[in-house]
Design a protein around this motif. Structure first.
Motif, PDB file in Angstrom:
ATOM      1  N   LEU A  86     -13.641   2.036 -13.177  1.00  0.00           N
ATOM      2  CA  LEU A  86     -12.111   1.534 -12.276  1.00  0.00           C
ATOM      3  C   LEU A  86     -12.891   0.156 -11.407  1.00  0.00           C
ATOM      4  CD1 LEU A  86     -10.976   5.054 -10.951  1.00  0.00           C
ATOM      5  CD2 LEU A  86      -9.545   2.999 -12.989  1.00  0.00           C
ATOM      6  N   PRO A  87     -11.766  -1.017 -11.523  1.00  0.00           N
ATOM      7  CA  PRO A  87     -11.953  -1.830 -10.689  1.00  0.00           C
ATOM      8  C   PRO A  87     -12.924  -1.340  -9.374  1.00  0.00           C
ATOM      9  CG  PRO A  87     -10.237  -2.339 -11.399  1.00  0.00           C
ATOM     10  CD  PRO A  87     -10.894  -0.936 -12.241  1.00  0.00           C
ATOM     11  N   PRO A  88     -13.163  -2.051  -7.831  1.00  0.00           N
ATOM     12  CA  PRO A  88     -13.471  -1.779  -7.204  1.00  0.00           C
ATOM     13  C   PRO A  88     -12.151  -2.148  -5.951  1.00  0.00           C
ATOM     14  CG  PRO A  88     -14.948  -3.557  -7.512  1.00  0.00           C
ATOM     15  CD  PRO A  88     -13.815  -3.242  -8.563  1.00  0.00           C
ATOM     16  N   GLY A  89     -11.853  -2.174  -5.151  1.00  0.00           N
ATOM     17  CA  GLY A  89     -11.071  -1.638  -4.243  1.00  0.00           C
ATOM     18  C   GLY A  89      -9.867  -1.387  -4.611  1.00  0.00           C
ATOM     19  N   CYS A  90      -8.237  -1.648  -4.970  1.00  0.00           N
ATOM     20  CA  CYS A  90      -7.581  -1.646  -5.274  1.00  0.00           C
ATOM     21  C   CYS A  90      -7.298  -1.630  -6.737  1.00  0.00           C
ATOM     22  CB  CYS A  90      -6.172  -2.395  -4.444  1.00  0.00           C
ATOM     23  SG  CYS A  90      -4.359  -1.964  -5.849  1.00  0.00           S
ATOM     24  N   HIS A  91      -7.173  -0.848  -7.447  1.00  0.00           N
ATOM     25  CA  HIS A  91      -7.620  -0.428  -8.524  1.00  0.00           C
ATOM     26  C   HIS A  91      -6.330  -1.377  -9.597  1.00  0.00           C
ATOM     27  CE1 HIS A  91      -9.082   3.913  -7.956  1.00  0.00           C
ATOM     28  NE2 HIS A  91      -9.676   3.074  -7.973  1.00  0.00           N
ATOM     29  N   PHE A  92      -5.366  -1.572  -8.851  1.00  0.00           N
ATOM     30  CA  PHE A  92      -4.190  -2.767  -9.526  1.00  0.00           C
ATOM     31  C   PHE A  92      -4.595  -4.247  -9.290  1.00  0.00           C
ATOM     32  CE2 PHE A  92       0.113  -4.616  -9.390  1.00  0.00           C
ATOM     33  CZ  PHE A  92       0.008  -4.269 -10.953  1.00  0.00           C
ATOM     34  N   HIS A  93      -5.677  -4.573  -8.643  1.00  0.00           N
ATOM     35  CA  HIS A  93      -5.987  -5.168  -7.728  1.00  0.00           C
ATOM     36  C   HIS A  93      -6.189  -6.631  -8.951  1.00  0.00           C
ATOM     37  CE1 HIS A  93     -10.261  -5.804  -7.566  1.00  0.00           C
ATOM     38  NE2 HIS A  93     -10.063  -7.143  -7.951  1.00  0.00           N
ATOM     39  N   PRO A  94      -7.091  -6.283 -10.297  1.00  0.00           N
ATOM     40  CA  PRO A  94      -7.430  -7.287 -11.375  1.00  0.00           C
ATOM     41  C   PRO A  94      -5.526  -7.603 -12.467  1.00  0.00           C
ATOM     42  CG  PRO A  94      -8.712  -5.666 -11.891  1.00  0.00           C
ATOM     43  CD  PRO A  94      -7.895  -5.346 -10.578  1.00  0.00           C
ATOM     44  N   ARG A  95      -4.532  -6.651 -12.172  1.00  0.00           N
ATOM     45  CA  ARG A  95      -3.085  -7.616 -12.310  1.00  0.00           C
ATOM     46  C   ARG A  95      -2.061  -7.812 -11.031  1.00  0.00           C
ATOM     47  NH1 ARG A  95      -1.909  -2.539 -16.564  1.00  0.00           N
ATOM     48  NH2 ARG A  95      -0.775  -4.244 -17.528  1.00  0.00           N
ATOM     49  N   CYS A  96      -2.899  -7.937 -10.433  1.00  0.00           N
ATOM     50  CA  CYS A  96      -1.845  -7.894  -9.574  1.00  0.00           C
ATOM     51  C   CYS A  96      -1.721  -9.481  -8.900  1.00  0.00           C
ATOM     52  CB  CYS A  96      -2.184  -6.650  -8.009  1.00  0.00           C
ATOM     53  SG  CYS A  96      -0.663  -7.036  -6.955  1.00  0.00           S
ATOM     54  N   GLY A  97      -0.443  -9.795  -8.867  1.00  0.00           N
ATOM     55  CA  GLY A  97       0.255 -11.340  -8.253  1.00  0.00           C
ATOM     56  C   GLY A  97       0.173 -11.755  -6.672  1.00  0.00           C
ATOM     57  N   TYR A  98       0.148 -10.317  -6.511  1.00  0.00           N
ATOM     58  CA  TYR A  98       0.146 -10.055  -4.860  1.00  0.00           C
ATOM     59  C   TYR A  98      -1.390 -10.163  -4.088  1.00  0.00           C
ATOM     60  CZ  TYR A  98       4.813  -9.455  -5.994  1.00  0.00           C
ATOM     61  OH  TYR A  98       5.918 -10.270  -6.629  1.00  0.00           O
ATOM     62  N   CYS A  99      -2.421 -10.311  -4.843  1.00  0.00           N
ATOM     63  CA  CYS A  99      -3.574  -9.743  -4.097  1.00  0.00           C
ATOM     64  C   CYS A  99      -4.133 -10.448  -3.276  1.00  0.00           C
ATOM     65  CB  CYS A  99      -4.441  -9.601  -5.762  1.00  0.00           C
ATOM     66  SG  CYS A  99      -6.179  -9.368  -5.434  1.00  0.00           S
ATOM     67  N   VAL A 100      -4.722  -9.171  -1.994  1.00  0.00           N
ATOM     68  CA  VAL A 100      -5.758 -11.253  -1.383  1.00  0.00           C
ATOM     69  C   VAL A 100      -7.134 -10.627  -1.660  1.00  0.00           C
ATOM     70  CG1 VAL A 100      -3.334 -11.432  -0.144  1.00  0.00           C
ATOM     71  CG2 VAL A 100      -4.429  -9.304   0.206  1.00  0.00           C
ATOM     72  N   GLU A 101      -8.023 -10.694  -0.511  1.00  0.00           N
ATOM     73  CA  GLU A 101      -8.976 -10.865  -0.414  1.00  0.00           C
ATOM     74  C   GLU A 101      -9.224  -9.125  -0.445  1.00  0.00           C
ATOM     75  OE1 GLU A 101     -10.904 -12.372  -1.294  1.00  0.00           O
ATOM     76  OE2 GLU A 101     -12.407 -11.113  -0.982  1.00  0.00           O
ATOM     77  N   ARG A 102      -8.908  -8.743   0.997  1.00  0.00           N
ATOM     78  CA  ARG A 102      -8.870  -7.404   1.442  1.00  0.00           C
ATOM     79  C   ARG A 102      -8.534  -6.443   0.243  1.00  0.00           C
ATOM     80  NH1 ARG A 102      -5.046  -4.246   5.007  1.00  0.00           N
ATOM     81  NH2 ARG A 102      -5.908  -2.178   4.979  1.00  0.00           N
ATOM     82  N   CYS A 103      -7.533  -7.308  -0.913  1.00  0.00           N
ATOM     83  CA  CYS A 103      -7.428  -5.925  -2.093  1.00  0.00           C
ATOM     84  C   CYS A 103      -8.515  -5.816  -3.173  1.00  0.00           C
ATOM     85  CB  CYS A 103      -6.819  -6.226  -2.415  1.00  0.00           C
ATOM     86  SG  CYS A 103      -4.966  -7.365  -2.151  1.00  0.00           S
ATOM     87  N   ARG A 104      -9.254  -6.303  -2.946  1.00  0.00           N
ATOM     88  CA  ARG A 104     -10.903  -7.070  -3.814  1.00  0.00           C
ATOM     89  C   ARG A 104     -11.589  -5.245  -3.755  1.00  0.00           C
ATOM     90  NH1 ARG A 104      -8.546 -11.350  -6.233  1.00  0.00           N
ATOM     91  NH2 ARG A 104      -8.660 -12.581  -4.640  1.00  0.00           N
ATOM     92  N   THR A 105     -11.697  -5.200  -2.011  1.00  0.00           N
ATOM     93  CA  THR A 105     -12.700  -4.784  -2.108  1.00  0.00           C
ATOM     94  C   THR A 105     -12.551  -3.255  -1.603  1.00  0.00           C
ATOM     95  OG1 THR A 105     -12.592  -5.905   0.474  1.00  0.00           O
ATOM     96  CG2 THR A 105     -14.241  -6.468  -1.113  1.00  0.00           C
ATOM     97  N   GLU A 106     -11.603  -3.112  -0.158  1.00  0.00           N
ATOM     98  CA  GLU A 106     -11.077  -2.255  -0.121  1.00  0.00           C
ATOM     99  C   GLU A 106      -9.518  -1.069  -0.642  1.00  0.00           C
ATOM    100  OE1 GLU A 106      -8.868  -1.400   4.333  1.00  0.00           O
ATOM    101  OE2 GLU A 106     -10.000  -2.895   4.164  1.00  0.00           O
ATOM    102  N   GLU A 107     -10.112  -0.051  -0.789  1.00  0.00           N
ATOM    103  CA  GLU A 107      -9.250   1.030  -1.838  1.00  0.00           C
ATOM    104  C   GLU A 107      -7.777   1.526  -0.393  1.00  0.00           C
ATOM    105  OE1 GLU A 107     -10.780   3.724  -4.346  1.00  0.00           O
ATOM    106  OE2 GLU A 107      -9.179   5.051  -4.615  1.00  0.00           O
ATOM    107  N   PRO A 108      -6.705   1.138  -0.991  1.00  0.00           N
ATOM    108  CA  PRO A 108      -5.482   1.710  -0.157  1.00  0.00           C
ATOM    109  C   PRO A 108      -5.389   3.266  -0.325  1.00  0.00           C
ATOM    110  CG  PRO A 108      -4.246   0.249  -1.963  1.00  0.00           C
ATOM    111  CD  PRO A 108      -6.069  -0.221  -2.486  1.00  0.00           C
ATOM    112  N   GLU A 109      -4.875   3.382   0.735  1.00  0.00           N
ATOM    113  CA  GLU A 109      -5.213   5.116   0.899  1.00  0.00           C
ATOM    114  C   GLU A 109      -3.879   4.932   0.830  1.00  0.00           C
ATOM    115  OE1 GLU A 109      -6.544   7.589   2.623  1.00  0.00           O
ATOM    116  OE2 GLU A 109      -8.343   6.517   1.356  1.00  0.00           O
ATOM    117  N   LEU A 110      -2.824   5.997   0.072  1.00  0.00           N
ATOM    118  CA  LEU A 110      -1.786   6.556  -0.458  1.00  0.00           C
ATOM    119  C   LEU A 110      -0.940   7.317   1.249  1.00  0.00           C
ATOM    120  CD1 LEU A 110       0.806   7.073  -1.905  1.00  0.00           C
ATOM    121  CD2 LEU A 110       0.313   9.476  -2.509  1.00  0.00           C
ATOM    122  N   ARG A 111       0.272   6.356   1.950  1.00  0.00           N
ATOM    123  CA  ARG A 111       0.371   6.338   3.465  1.00  0.00           C
ATOM    124  C   ARG A 111       2.060   6.217   2.998  1.00  0.00           C
ATOM    125  NH1 ARG A 111       1.605   0.974   5.624  1.00  0.00           N
ATOM    126  NH2 ARG A 111       1.287  -0.184   4.185  1.00  0.00           N
TER     127      ARG A 111
END
Ligand SMILES: Nc1ncnc2c1ncn2[C@@H]1O[C@H](COP(=O)(O)OP(=O)(O)OP(=O)(O)O)[C@@H](O)[C@H]1O
Ligand SMILES: Nc1ncnc2c1ncn2[C@@H]1O[C@H](COP(=O)(O)OP(=O)(O)O)[C@@H](O)[C@H]1O
Ligand code: SF4
Ligand code: SF4
Ligand SMILES: [Mg+2]
Ligand SMILES: [Mg+2]
Lengths: 348, 350
Positions: A294-319
């Motif tokens: 799996l990619p680091p950070g948000c698993h969707f980030h390599p395909r996401c058009g809204y990705c920002v720096e934070r997404c590459r390193t920090e995995e988001p939680e389900l909230r």
């Protein structure tokens, strides 16, 4: 299509459910990579509702469904079931022997009605055997019940002496439904029950599932990849991406105003069934992330058009974004994503 | 509207039958259609209605025991002459030049055209060299180019990989690349995206649309997805039991259908954005009749809401003109007043 009532009770509470494959030592001593097919899924299904599960091929829908029906043993987490007589049991941790009384309450219907029916058994055996094994009926009564069930799903009672090969795809799916109903289940995991069927037959099966639900107060976990079918049938929908739920909402909210970029991308990929809506979808490049790497950070980030720096390193939680709406994205709420209405409007 | 373009392919009263031990299956029983140069034509209908057999008849690859029993399939060759494909020897030079060179076909399952034991590159190079006299190095260069055209990631590496080493979407791209390698003027696509995820399907459809514009090729597209029909085709042919029951511009099919079968198909499918409380789907009544027992009269009469019990059960309706560029095979096409699908949103129809 029953909109769930406010007082509906939870019937299945899935908590941090995990199913990992591989990761074992092989005979040569090498360790195969762990595939995180289901990786920490949490949601609650209420009695009488149709709960949809969507996502790309390989994202873990079938694995999750099979873990819930205990056709597979989960690696971790809980599946808390509320039996009719009250109380709560964790189906995920019960030993096979203790599972017995609950197993019949949660049944499955499969995508492929051909390979899921034993070609050497008659319909009477296919549908009647589970009744006998579970002590629900014996002798002549089995025949009566099988006949009733066949008629209920739109087949003739006389067909019970025939073998599955003598039936069309749609008829075989009816047999699969009759088999699932044989044990009077309360929950049915429907794994793509209409994907393999012809369009005209799909409508018949969807209507049958709706009628049976109303009649028997059934709860459905409905796995599908056709968003049109999901929108039509489901009360609430969970969107999965490599083993995790990334968004969960009531159907109308999800389709009107998605909060996760992946949900928007999925909806935008569906070609509108209207020749006057000439839209170019927002293409999602690349393939589903690899569940073994799996990619680091948000698993969707390599395909996401809204990705920002934070997404590459920090995995988001389900909230819980708002009551009943869950989302796993750092930027949820901040992004203005398009729902089906805007997507159609964008076509002009 | 398209009458300025030449006719590229014209199927006239085609009959393709299978002689089986149980009897004759009339898989295609009098199908007619026209495709103009550069036009995208969709073919829809329930499974078993003869779509694939009709497409295979064009390329003369109908498997045994199937045989073209009657009709003509006229195709405009590169030199402008119209050739009848049904008159050709199915293994002869002429049809082999057309296959791949002038008409290419892609399938739902890419592995039905890709060999598992050869690299992607070797297969496309072979396809190119079959129709063009070019040295191996040049063919390889052309292969990388065509792989790039179908938006294959890392074409210079993928060229040396085997089909099982790449994803389903990539295999579909490789098959399309192979089909396009000889710049066909007609691409026949038999449910090319049915097995794919919507996300991958969107990529492949965008690709096909772009290539169609770029190469000016015509596409004959079989699909059961109304969204794909709406977005990919200009003209639609609806089939039932081996016959064309309606053919019309795509807008007419959706908003002014004339045949009860087309109407029933449109209304049996849930469409995204159409949810409304308490709504129910309207399945088409009954099932497709046994191919060995074709109904008398209008083949659709066993399931048709408008069956009059007389003419419908005794007399086969002819496919006839019911509007501009619009044909239907129903005795009452003009008077039934069938409703099309409403535009999904008011604004869209504006
Ligand atoms: N028995 C197994 N051993 C190893 N990996 C498996 C096994 N079963 C499933 N997987 C992997 O787990 C992941 C999820 O598979 P699953 O079948 O649940 O996907 P899905 O969402 O149902 O896909 P589809 O839409 O194609 O049915 C995939 O990466 C798959 O390859
Ligand atoms: N090899 C075969 N032998 C006998 N009948 C066949 C064969 N292939 C196709 N058919 C019959 O021809 C009819 C049309 O099939 P097909 O063109 O594959 O349908 P579609 O592509 O529209 O789903 C069906 O009744 C099918 O059973
Ligand atoms: S967290 Fe970032 S990369 Fe992930 S979905 Fe949200 S915006 Fe996209
Ligand atoms: S001819 Fe009669 S049976 Fe056939 S489609 Fe028309 S109304 Fe229906
Ligand atoms: Mg699955
Ligand atoms: Mg076919």
């Amino acid at each position: 299509m029953s909109s769930i009532s406010v007082q509906a009770e939870p019937i299945l509470s899935v908590r941090d459910l995990k199913k990992h494959f591989g990761g074992k030592k092989t005979w040569s001593g090498a360790v195969s990579k762990t595939i995180r097919a289901v990786d920490g899924v949490t949601f609650t299904i209420y009695e009488g509702e149709t709960f949809g599960l969507v996502g790309e091929s390989g994202c873990g829908k079938t694995t999750l469904g099979r873990c819930i029906a205990r056709a597979l043993d989960p690696t971790g987490g809980e599946v808390v079931y509320a039996p009719k007589e009250g109380g709560a049991v964790d189906l995920a941790s019960l030993k096979p022997r203790d599972l017995r009384p609950y197993r019949q309450d949660v049944q499955m219907i499969f995508q492929d009605p051909i390979s899921s029916l034993n070609p050497r058994m008659t319909l009477l055996d296919i549908i009647g055997e589970p009744m006998v094994v579970n002590g629900l009926a014996r002798g002549e009564e089995v025949k009566h019940r099988v006949g009733d069930l066949l008629e209920r799903v739109g087949l003739r009672a006389e067909y019970m002496v025939r073998y599955p090969h003598a039936f069309s795809g749609g008829q075989r799916q009816r047999i699969g439904i009759a088999r699932a109903l044989a044990l009077n289940p309360r929950v049915i995991v429907c794994d793509e029950p209409v994907s393999a069927l012809d369009v005209s037959v799909q409508a018949q099966i969807l209507n049958l599932l709706q009628d049976l639900q109303a009649e028997k107060n059934l709860t459905y976990l409905f796995i599908a990849h056709d968003l049109g079918v999901v929108e039509y049938l489901c009360d609430r929908v969970a969107v999965m991406y490599v083993g995790q739920v990334v968004e969960l909402a009531e159907t109308s909210d999800l389709f009107a105003r998605p909060l996760h970029p992946y949900t928007e991308a999925l909806m935008s990929a569906v070609p509108p069934a209207n020749p006057r809506a000439a839209r170019a979808p927002r293409l999602l490049e690349g393939d589903l992330a690899n569940a073994a790497n799996l990619p680091p950070g948000c698993h969707f980030h390599p395909r996401c058009g809204y990705c920002v720096e934070r997404c590459r390193t920090e995995e988001p939680e389900l909230r819980e974004y708002s009551p009943g709406r869950f989302v796993r994205c750092h930027r949820a709420g901040e992004l203005k994503l398009d729902g089906v209405a805007e997507l159609a409007e964008a076509d002009l | 509207m398209n009458h300025d373009r030449h006719i590229l392919l014209e199927i006239d009263e085609l009959k393709t039958h299978y002689h089986t031990p149980q009897g004759v299956v009339k898989a295609v029983e009098g199908a007619s259609l026209k495709i103009r140069e550069g036009q995208a034509v969709g073919v829809v209908g329930e499974s078993g209605c003869g779509k694939s057999v009709m497409l295979r008849s064009i390329l003369r690859i109908v498997p045994q025991p199937g045989k073209i029993a009657a009709g003509t399939i006229r195709f405009r060759r590169k030199n402008g002459e119209m050739a009848d494909l049904t008159a050709m020897d199915s293994n002869g030079r002429a049809i082999r030049d057309i296959r791949g060179g002038e008409i290419a076909m892609i399938f739902q399952e890419p592995m039905s055209s890709l060999s598992p034991v050869h690299t992607i590159g070797d297969q496309i190079v072979e396809a190119i060299q079959l129709h063009k006299r070019v040295p191996a190095a040049k063919a390889r260069e052309m292969t990388i180019e065509i792989l790039a055209k179908v938006a294959m990631p890392r074409p210079d590496q993928i060229i040396d990989q085997y089909p099982h080493e790449i994803s389903g979407g990539m295999r579909q791209r490789a098959m399309i690349a192979m089909a396009l390698s000889c710049e066909p003027r007609l691409l026949i696509a038999d449910e090319p995206t049915t097995a794919l995820d919507v996300t991958t399907q969107a990529q492949i459809l965008a690709l096909m649309r772009r290539l169609q514009a770029e190469f000016g090729m015509a596409i004959l597209f079989v699909t059961h997805d109304l969204g794909v029909v709406a977005q990919m085709t200009e003209y639609v042919v609806v089939m039932y039991m081996g016959q064309v029951v309606e053919s019309a511009p795509v807008d007419d099919i959706f908003f002014a259908p004339r045949h009860p079968y087309t109407h029933a198909l449109l209304h049996s499918i849930p469409r995204l954005g159409q949810r409304s409380a308490g709504q129910r789907l309207e399945p088409i009544r009954g099932t497709v009749p046994d191919p060995f027992a074709r109904p008398s009269g209008c083949p659709f009469h066993t399931r048709c809401r408008f069956n009059d019990g007389q003419r419908c059960v005794s007399e086969l309706p002819a496919l006839r003109e019911v509007g501009p560029d619009h044909q239907a095979r129903c005795h009452y096409a003009e008077t039934l007043g069938l409703s099309g699908v409403a535009a999904p949103l008011e604004r869209v129809s504006a």
